[in-house]
Design a protein around this motif. Structure first.
Motif, PDB file in Angstrom:
ATOM      1  N   GLY A  16       0.583  -1.170   0.205  1.00 57.60           N
ATOM      2  CA  GLY A  16      -0.039  -0.053  -0.024  1.00 57.60           C
ATOM      3  C   GLY A  16       0.755   1.245  -0.140  1.00 57.60           C
ATOM      4  O   GLY A  16       1.791   1.319  -0.745  1.00 57.60           O
ATOM      5  N   ILE A  17       0.401   2.281   0.900  1.00 59.45           N
ATOM      6  CA  ILE A  17       0.836   3.551   0.853  1.00 59.45           C
ATOM      7  C   ILE A  17       2.512   3.538   1.445  1.00 59.45           C
ATOM      8  O   ILE A  17       3.399   4.140   0.766  1.00 59.45           O
ATOM      9  CB  ILE A  17       0.198   4.469   1.852  1.00 59.45           C
ATOM     10  CG1 ILE A  17      -0.988   4.866   1.173  1.00 59.45           C
ATOM     11  CG2 ILE A  17       1.021   5.789   1.917  1.00 59.45           C
ATOM     12  CD1 ILE A  17      -2.113   5.696   2.081  1.00 59.45           C
ATOM     13  N   GLY A  18       2.597   2.507   2.452  1.00 62.39           N
ATOM     14  CA  GLY A  18       4.147   2.446   2.828  1.00 62.39           C
ATOM     15  C   GLY A  18       4.879   2.001   1.830  1.00 62.39           C
ATOM     16  O   GLY A  18       6.144   2.511   1.794  1.00 62.39           O
ATOM     17  N   ARG A  19       4.654   1.074   1.081  1.00 63.70           N
ATOM     18  CA  ARG A  19       5.329   0.525   0.066  1.00 63.70           C
ATOM     19  C   ARG A  19       5.720   1.644  -1.082  1.00 63.70           C
ATOM     20  O   ARG A  19       6.818   1.854  -1.408  1.00 63.70           O
ATOM     21  CB  ARG A  19       4.930  -0.606  -0.745  1.00 63.70           C
ATOM     22  CG  ARG A  19       5.378  -1.323  -2.101  1.00 63.70           C
ATOM     23  CD  ARG A  19       4.881  -2.200  -2.535  1.00 63.70           C
ATOM     24  NE  ARG A  19       5.364  -3.388  -2.027  1.00 63.70           N
ATOM     25  CZ  ARG A  19       4.674  -4.688  -2.084  1.00 63.70           C
ATOM     26  NH1 ARG A  19       3.581  -4.799  -3.186  1.00 63.70           N
ATOM     27  NH2 ARG A  19       4.947  -5.749  -1.258  1.00 63.70           N
ATOM     28  N   GLN A  20       4.774   2.334  -1.408  1.00 67.21           N
ATOM     29  CA  GLN A  20       5.041   3.492  -2.441  1.00 67.21           C
ATOM     30  C   GLN A  20       6.041   4.500  -1.703  1.00 67.21           C
ATOM     31  O   GLN A  20       6.651   4.941  -2.484  1.00 67.21           O
ATOM     32  CB  GLN A  20       3.589   4.108  -2.914  1.00 67.21           C
ATOM     33  CG  GLN A  20       3.049   3.063  -3.740  1.00 67.21           C
ATOM     34  CD  GLN A  20       3.626   2.682  -5.020  1.00 67.21           C
ATOM     35  OE1 GLN A  20       4.305   3.594  -5.518  1.00 67.21           O
ATOM     36  NE2 GLN A  20       3.506   1.348  -5.203  1.00 67.21           N
ATOM     37  N   VAL A  21       5.706   4.902  -0.555  1.00 69.88           N
ATOM     38  CA  VAL A  21       6.539   5.852   0.119  1.00 69.88           C
ATOM     39  C   VAL A  21       8.197   5.353   0.022  1.00 69.88           C
ATOM     40  O   VAL A  21       8.842   6.230  -0.319  1.00 69.88           O
ATOM     41  CB  VAL A  21       6.256   6.080   1.563  1.00 69.88           C
ATOM     42  CG1 VAL A  21       7.245   6.939   2.301  1.00 69.88           C
ATOM     43  CG2 VAL A  21       4.705   6.819   1.399  1.00 69.88           C
ATOM     44  N   ALA A  22       8.356   4.255   0.534  1.00 68.04           N
ATOM     45  CA  ALA A  22       9.558   3.561   0.456  1.00 68.04           C
ATOM     46  C   ALA A  22      10.114   3.603  -1.004  1.00 68.04           C
ATOM     47  O   ALA A  22      11.483   3.882  -1.179  1.00 68.04           O
ATOM     48  CB  ALA A  22       9.536   1.928   0.803  1.00 68.04           C
ATOM     49  N   LEU A  23       9.343   3.125  -1.934  1.00 64.34           N
ATOM     50  CA  LEU A  23      10.126   3.036  -3.322  1.00 64.34           C
ATOM     51  C   LEU A  23      10.388   4.496  -3.865  1.00 64.34           C
ATOM     52  O   LEU A  23      11.334   4.736  -4.524  1.00 64.34           O
ATOM     53  CB  LEU A  23       8.943   2.381  -4.254  1.00 64.34           C
ATOM     54  CG  LEU A  23       8.633   1.050  -4.124  1.00 64.34           C
ATOM     55  CD1 LEU A  23       7.477   0.443  -5.108  1.00 64.34           C
ATOM     56  CD2 LEU A  23       9.893   0.179  -4.238  1.00 64.34           C
ATOM     57  N   GLN A  24       9.601   5.513  -3.485  1.00 63.81           N
ATOM     58  CA  GLN A  24       9.628   6.905  -4.143  1.00 63.81           C
ATOM     59  C   GLN A  24      10.829   7.543  -3.328  1.00 63.81           C
ATOM     60  O   GLN A  24      11.780   8.143  -3.899  1.00 63.81           O
ATOM     61  CB  GLN A  24       8.409   7.690  -4.024  1.00 63.81           C
ATOM     62  CG  GLN A  24       7.368   7.270  -4.978  1.00 63.81           C
ATOM     63  CD  GLN A  24       6.152   8.165  -4.817  1.00 63.81           C
ATOM     64  OE1 GLN A  24       6.119   9.216  -4.565  1.00 63.81           O
ATOM     65  NE2 GLN A  24       4.819   7.453  -5.208  1.00 63.81           N
ATOM     66  N   LEU A  25      10.860   7.185  -2.056  1.00 60.07           N
ATOM     67  CA  LEU A  25      12.139   7.675  -1.303  1.00 60.07           C
ATOM     68  C   LEU A  25      13.415   7.173  -2.002  1.00 60.07           C
ATOM     69  O   LEU A  25      14.248   7.897  -2.076  1.00 60.07           O
ATOM     70  CB  LEU A  25      11.916   7.363   0.279  1.00 60.07           C
ATOM     71  CG  LEU A  25      10.894   8.190   1.123  1.00 60.07           C
ATOM     72  CD1 LEU A  25      10.997   7.580   2.316  1.00 60.07           C
ATOM     73  CD2 LEU A  25      11.221   9.762   1.216  1.00 60.07           C
ATOM     74  N   LEU A  26      13.646   5.871  -2.025  1.00 62.78           N
ATOM     75  CA  LEU A  26      14.781   5.232  -2.739  1.00 62.78           C
ATOM     76  C   LEU A  26      14.840   5.783  -3.975  1.00 62.78           C
ATOM     77  O   LEU A  26      16.056   6.077  -4.300  1.00 62.78           O
ATOM     78  CB  LEU A  26      14.157   3.673  -2.440  1.00 62.78           C
ATOM     79  CG  LEU A  26      14.400   2.947  -1.436  1.00 62.78           C
ATOM     80  CD1 LEU A  26      13.829   1.500  -1.603  1.00 62.78           C
ATOM     81  CD2 LEU A  26      15.780   2.915  -0.706  1.00 62.78           C
ATOM     82  N   ALA A  27      13.983   5.950  -4.614  1.00 65.83           N
ATOM     83  CA  ALA A  27      14.204   6.451  -6.230  1.00 65.83           C
ATOM     84  C   ALA A  27      14.685   7.748  -6.067  1.00 65.83           C
ATOM     85  O   ALA A  27      15.432   8.345  -7.012  1.00 65.83           O
ATOM     86  CB  ALA A  27      12.877   6.317  -6.896  1.00 65.83           C
ATOM     87  N   GLN A  28      14.511   8.519  -5.223  1.00 70.42           N
ATOM     88  CA  GLN A  28      15.107  10.072  -4.789  1.00 70.42           C
ATOM     89  C   GLN A  28      16.254  10.098  -3.895  1.00 70.42           C
ATOM     90  O   GLN A  28      16.898  11.124  -3.596  1.00 70.42           O
ATOM     91  CB  GLN A  28      13.800  11.156  -4.121  1.00 70.42           C
ATOM     92  CG  GLN A  28      12.568  11.098  -4.881  1.00 70.42           C
ATOM     93  CD  GLN A  28      11.524  11.927  -4.251  1.00 70.42           C
ATOM     94  OE1 GLN A  28      11.892  12.795  -3.742  1.00 70.42           O
ATOM     95  NE2 GLN A  28      10.347  11.678  -4.477  1.00 70.42           N
ATOM     96  N   GLY A  29      17.151   9.012  -3.875  1.00 72.77           N
ATOM     97  CA  GLY A  29      18.215   8.786  -3.223  1.00 72.77           C
ATOM     98  C   GLY A  29      18.333   8.500  -1.761  1.00 72.77           C
ATOM     99  O   GLY A  29      19.610   8.707  -1.165  1.00 72.77           O
ATOM    100  N   ALA A  30      17.095   8.267  -1.104  1.00 72.99           N
ATOM    101  CA  ALA A  30      17.258   7.970   0.495  1.00 72.99           C
ATOM    102  C   ALA A  30      17.596   6.677   0.525  1.00 72.99           C
ATOM    103  O   ALA A  30      17.639   5.676  -0.318  1.00 72.99           O
ATOM    104  CB  ALA A  30      15.933   8.323   1.153  1.00 72.99           C
ATOM    105  N   SER A  31      18.127   6.271   1.843  1.00 71.35           N
ATOM    106  CA  SER A  31      18.150   4.859   2.279  1.00 71.35           C
ATOM    107  C   SER A  31      16.815   4.574   3.115  1.00 71.35           C
ATOM    108  O   SER A  31      16.435   5.529   3.910  1.00 71.35           O
ATOM    109  CB  SER A  31      19.250   4.654   2.991  1.00 71.35           C
ATOM    110  OG  SER A  31      20.514   4.689   2.474  1.00 71.35           O
ATOM    111  N   VAL A  32      16.358   3.346   3.028  1.00 70.92           N
ATOM    112  CA  VAL A  32      15.258   3.325   3.715  1.00 70.92           C
ATOM    113  C   VAL A  32      15.060   1.913   4.513  1.00 70.92           C
ATOM    114  O   VAL A  32      15.563   0.831   4.057  1.00 70.92           O
ATOM    115  CB  VAL A  32      14.013   2.985   2.538  1.00 70.92           C
ATOM    116  CG1 VAL A  32      12.797   2.859   3.459  1.00 70.92           C
ATOM    117  CG2 VAL A  32      13.782   4.269   2.058  1.00 70.92           C
TER     118      VAL A  32
END
Length: 265
Positions: A16-32
């Motif tokens: 859900g939302i949590g997965r999408q937040v994780a994926l988008q944060l990773l795509a923007q260069g964060a570590s999750v």
């Protein structure tokens, strides 16, 4: 707060939302550091992200206080620090009136939605306060200000998250930690099945109301982190009911009852 290079903990990262937040944060260069009770869900998030060592899975129940208290040490062991925590994990209740709702269901919803969030806040605040810039984001719900019949306990749990988060904002106002509360409306996720809740005939092949895609919900949450917003709503429904509930709480409550009351029949 900037996203690239920062370490962000996300609960509910297995779907859900949590997965999408994780994926988008990773795509923007964060570590999750992805947290979820569902091991296979976290594995799928890791597969979709394909981010190598920038994604770490932590399989645990956020209602398990001892496990949550040990989590900051585990995240710091993997990444060296924690810059932000995004509390998304949550469940809805069975669609029943309070009079028909067993206490076991009431306690489950309160334990996950309120106590799970509280456990995460208490465990991670020392680590966040040690950073030069940090963020704490808690996901509440439109149900916190626009009560849905058959979801009274869910709404109460999310109202508790709302007040907790706003009070934390006040308590941390002069610190390095920005605090944000998020109010999603109807989001197109599997929260009902993940909560063990059947919508019965009301679900059909598709929702009877328009939902916001989880990808859009994630964009709103990440934008709120970047801009250090005090609050944000997700979806036209949440924004509309936010305004209406301020102008006329009774009208807002009656409108929601007429729109959603069919879920109880």
């Amino acid at each position: 707060m900037n996203i690239p290079g920062n370490v962000i903990v996300v609960t509910g990262a297995g779907n859900g939302i949590g997965r999408q937040v994780a994926l988008q944060l990773l795509a923007q260069g964060a570590s999750v550091a992805g947290v979820d009770l569902n091991e296979s869900g976290l594995a799928e998030t890791a597969r979709l992200a394909d981010a190598g060592g920038r994604f770490a899975s932590h399989v645990l129940n956020i209602t398990d206080r001892e496990a949550v208290e040990a989590l900051p040490t585990a995240v710091e062991a993997a990444f060296g620090r924690v810059d932000a925590v995004v509390n998304i994990a949550g469940v809805i209740q069975q669609f029943k009136k309070v009079i028909d709702l067993p206490f076991s269901e009431i306690e489950k919803v309160m334990n996950v939605n309120f106590w799970g969030t509280m456990n995460m806040c208490k465990a991670f605040l020392p680590a966040l306060l040690a950073r030069p810039s940090a963020a704490l984001v808690n996901v509440s719900s439109m149900g916190a200000y626009a009560p849905v019949p058959g979801q009274a306990v869910y709404g109460a749990s999310k109202a508790a998250v709302k007040i907790l988060t706003e009070a934390l904002y006040a308590e941390l106002l002069d610190t390095n930690v920005s605090v944000t509360v998020i109010f999603p409306g109807a989001i197109g996720t599997d929260i009902a099945s993940n909560s063990g809740v059947s919508l019965g005939h009301a679900s059909g092949d598709a929702p009877a109301y328009k939902t916001t895609p989880p990808e859009e919900a994630a964009r709103v949450i990440i934008d709120a982190i970047k801009k250090e917003k005090f609050r944000a709503t997700i979806g036209r429904d949440a924004a509309t009911m936010d305004r209406l509930s301020r102008l006329s709480p009774k009208t807002a409550t009656t409108l929601i009852a007429k729109q959603m009351g069919g879920l109880l029949s």
